[in-house]
Design a protein around this motif. Structure first.
Motif, PDB file in Angstrom:
ATOM      1  N   SER A  71       0.846  -1.174   0.000  1.00  0.00           N
ATOM      2  CA  SER A  71       0.000   0.000   0.000  1.00  0.00           C
ATOM      3  C   SER A  71       0.892   1.238   0.000  1.00  0.00           C
ATOM      4  N   GLU A  72       0.283   2.392  -0.143  1.00  0.00           N
ATOM      5  CA  GLU A  72       1.034   3.646  -0.114  1.00  0.00           C
ATOM      6  C   GLU A  72       1.853   3.710   1.171  1.00  0.00           C
ATOM      7  N   SER A  75       6.809   1.884  -0.386  1.00  0.00           N
ATOM      8  CA  SER A  75       7.869   2.043  -1.391  1.00  0.00           C
ATOM      9  C   SER A  75       9.247   1.968  -0.755  1.00  0.00           C
TER      10      SER A  75
END
Length: 130
Positions: A71-72, A75
């Motif tokens: 999910s956001e 990264s």
């Protein structure tokens, strides 16, 4: 029955999954800031992206339904196989929901090769752990 996990239950990372083994169906793991430890299924390599004149290869990862893989905020997370070999670095995802239906990672063999060819020829992945 004897467990194959270390006594502290931590998977040691070491080595890189070679290009030839980044294939579909392989179980992969990641621990991200947003979603914690998740399990996914590698899809066949590769998607190619070209942004601002720079081409990259991207490895796609699918979640084990109905679970979220990324999910956001995840990264930069490292994606590894169940043997502890590093497969890639999470770079993004896409989907119709807040979580990603497809997660993309830059294959680590590709990334390390570029680091070595651009000023850091001795860069390596000799992970040291206790």
């Amino acid at each position: 029955m004897q467990s194959c996990l270390p006594a502290d239950r931590l998977l040691r990372l070491g080595g890189i999954i070679p290009y030839e083994e980044l294939d579909g169906g392989q179980a992969v793991l990641k621990r991200g800031t947003a979603t914690g430890l998740t399990i996914g299924r590698a899809n066949s390599l590769c998607s190619y992206t070209n942004e601002h004149g720079t081409s990259t290869k991207e490895w796609s990862i699918l979640p084990y339904v109905p679970h979220v893989f990324a999910s956001e905020g995840d990264s930069g997370s490292i994606i590894a196989d169940i043997r502890g070999r590093i497969g890639g670095m999470l770079t993004g995802g896409t989907g119709k929901t807040k979580s990603s239906d497809i997660t993309y990672a830059t294959p680590f063999w590709w990334l390390l090769e570029r680091v070595q060819n651009n000023g850091f020829p001795k860069a390596n992945l000799n992970v040291v752990s206790k």
